[in-house]
Design an enzyme around this catalytic site. Sequence first.
Site, PDB file in Angstrom:
ATOM      1  N   TYR A  33       0.943  -1.187  -0.101  1.00  0.00           N
ATOM      2  CA  TYR A  33       0.006   0.109   0.129  1.00  0.00           C
ATOM      3  C   TYR A  33       0.752   1.206   0.023  1.00  0.00           C
ATOM      4  O   TYR A  33       2.105   1.288   0.172  1.00  0.00           O
ATOM      5  CB  TYR A  33      -1.079  -0.113   1.291  1.00  0.00           C
ATOM      6  CG  TYR A  33      -0.376   0.217   2.534  1.00  0.00           C
ATOM      7  CD1 TYR A  33      -0.583   1.586   3.069  1.00  0.00           C
ATOM      8  CD2 TYR A  33       0.322  -0.586   3.181  1.00  0.00           C
ATOM      9  CE1 TYR A  33       0.192   1.815   4.400  1.00  0.00           C
ATOM     10  CE2 TYR A  33       0.966  -0.142   4.272  1.00  0.00           C
ATOM     11  CZ  TYR A  33       0.757   0.876   5.147  1.00  0.00           C
ATOM     12  OH  TYR A  33       1.292   1.006   6.196  1.00  0.00           O
ATOM     13  N   ARG A  52       8.883   4.486  -4.122  1.00  0.00           N
ATOM     14  CA  ARG A  52       8.620   3.516  -2.880  1.00  0.00           C
ATOM     15  C   ARG A  52       7.438   2.274  -3.241  1.00  0.00           C
ATOM     16  O   ARG A  52       7.653   1.266  -3.194  1.00  0.00           O
ATOM     17  CB  ARG A  52       8.115   3.996  -1.627  1.00  0.00           C
ATOM     18  CG  ARG A  52       8.411   3.100  -0.461  1.00  0.00           C
ATOM     19  CD  ARG A  52       8.006   3.766   1.002  1.00  0.00           C
ATOM     20  NE  ARG A  52       6.909   4.515   1.173  1.00  0.00           N
ATOM     21  CZ  ARG A  52       6.516   4.963   2.187  1.00  0.00           C
ATOM     22  NH1 ARG A  52       7.531   5.170   3.241  1.00  0.00           N
ATOM     23  NH2 ARG A  52       5.273   5.542   2.017  1.00  0.00           N
ATOM     24  N   ARG A 100      -7.106 -20.498  -3.382  1.00  0.00           N
ATOM     25  CA  ARG A 100      -6.110 -20.220  -1.985  1.00  0.00           C
ATOM     26  C   ARG A 100      -4.887 -21.467  -1.976  1.00  0.00           C
ATOM     27  O   ARG A 100      -5.166 -22.470  -2.008  1.00  0.00           O
ATOM     28  CB  ARG A 100      -6.984 -20.389  -0.681  1.00  0.00           C
ATOM     29  CG  ARG A 100      -6.059 -19.905   0.349  1.00  0.00           C
ATOM     30  CD  ARG A 100      -7.104 -19.977   1.688  1.00  0.00           C
ATOM     31  NE  ARG A 100      -6.463 -19.395   2.725  1.00  0.00           N
ATOM     32  CZ  ARG A 100      -5.410 -19.766   3.824  1.00  0.00           C
ATOM     33  NH1 ARG A 100      -4.943 -21.135   3.266  1.00  0.00           N
ATOM     34  NH2 ARG A 100      -4.794 -19.378   4.450  1.00  0.00           N
ATOM     35  N   HIS A 102      -0.634 -21.105  -0.414  1.00  0.00           N
ATOM     36  CA  HIS A 102       0.450 -20.215  -0.240  1.00  0.00           C
ATOM     37  C   HIS A 102       1.310 -19.706  -1.273  1.00  0.00           C
ATOM     38  O   HIS A 102       1.961 -18.693  -1.372  1.00  0.00           O
ATOM     39  CB  HIS A 102       1.230 -21.078   1.087  1.00  0.00           C
ATOM     40  CG  HIS A 102       0.437 -21.008   2.230  1.00  0.00           C
ATOM     41  ND1 HIS A 102      -0.498 -21.583   2.629  1.00  0.00           N
ATOM     42  CD2 HIS A 102       0.767 -20.085   3.466  1.00  0.00           C
ATOM     43  CE1 HIS A 102      -1.063 -21.302   3.807  1.00  0.00           C
ATOM     44  NE2 HIS A 102      -0.167 -20.527   4.542  1.00  0.00           N
ATOM     45  N   LYS A 149       6.549  -1.663   2.282  1.00  0.00           N
ATOM     46  CA  LYS A 149       5.273  -1.342   2.629  1.00  0.00           C
ATOM     47  C   LYS A 149       4.305  -2.224   2.481  1.00  0.00           C
ATOM     48  O   LYS A 149       3.262  -1.950   1.397  1.00  0.00           O
ATOM     49  CB  LYS A 149       5.206   0.064   2.179  1.00  0.00           C
ATOM     50  CG  LYS A 149       3.914   0.809   2.841  1.00  0.00           C
ATOM     51  CD  LYS A 149       4.016   2.195   2.578  1.00  0.00           C
ATOM     52  CE  LYS A 149       2.905   3.200   3.397  1.00  0.00           C
ATOM     53  NZ  LYS A 149       3.270   3.445   4.631  1.00  0.00           N
TER      54      LYS A 149
END
Length: 282
Positions: A33, A52, A100, A102, A149
Amino acid sequence: MMRFAYVNGRFCAHPDAAIHVEDRGFQFADAVYEVWSVRDGRLMDADGHFQRLSRSLAELRIPEPRSRPALERIIRELLRRNRVSNGLVYLQISRGQARRDHAFPKQAITPTIVLTCKRLDFAAADRRAETGIGVITVPDQRWARCDIKTVNLLPNVLAKQAAYEAGAAEAWQVDADGYVTEGSSTNAWIVTKAGKLLTRQADNGILHGITRARILDCAQRLGLEIEERAFTPAEALDAREAFLTSATSFVTPVVSIDGKTVANGAPGSLARALRETYLAEA
């Protein structure tokens, strides 16, 4: 007034904004984000935040779903629709929707992109800067790549909640060696009794704050002596000044740590000078 969000290519009413239940950002925090403050309709420190964002995406090997010019057009339209001229813009990009598992999806998927914005009361931030705030210290329980981030923010959430429950505005996280890393959503600074400005070096233990970098530039131009190194809570309590920085708090003096007064308990002159210099150039 109706609020609007942007989700995967379209603007929609804020209450109707939604992503798929199997979005990897939702299920694995497999997302990054970015946040920009908006002042008089303009993104503050735009270059640093976009750079960034690109770095964070690259570190997680998420392809950039939009070019910077395209994102800027979306942001301008989002601000217009929400009538926000002073506030913040939040952008989140996840790896996307997939069954789903990993491991990364074997087939290429389209990243999910979400943008929202809201008004901020900068006058309230100015009042906090005039009086100063209190912080507490908590153990740093985050992962080893805080320089990215990501939305993996549960330890930050718990730290911020601990601060609020203690009547403080922020929590400074302390690593296993006893050194302050950063706040739950801010970078940490002190000014030693000799007048030297200290903030932790930009390693993997902290987010490389864009406001932090700008304040370092301001400090250099003000002729301040600067050292980028870790410091302990005891050093902070013995300091002449302490303060924190972020995209929404700018420069905010810290006047108490764990209920103990820093210096004379009032905002210091260097923090005030840095805040004024930063905002004058923003």
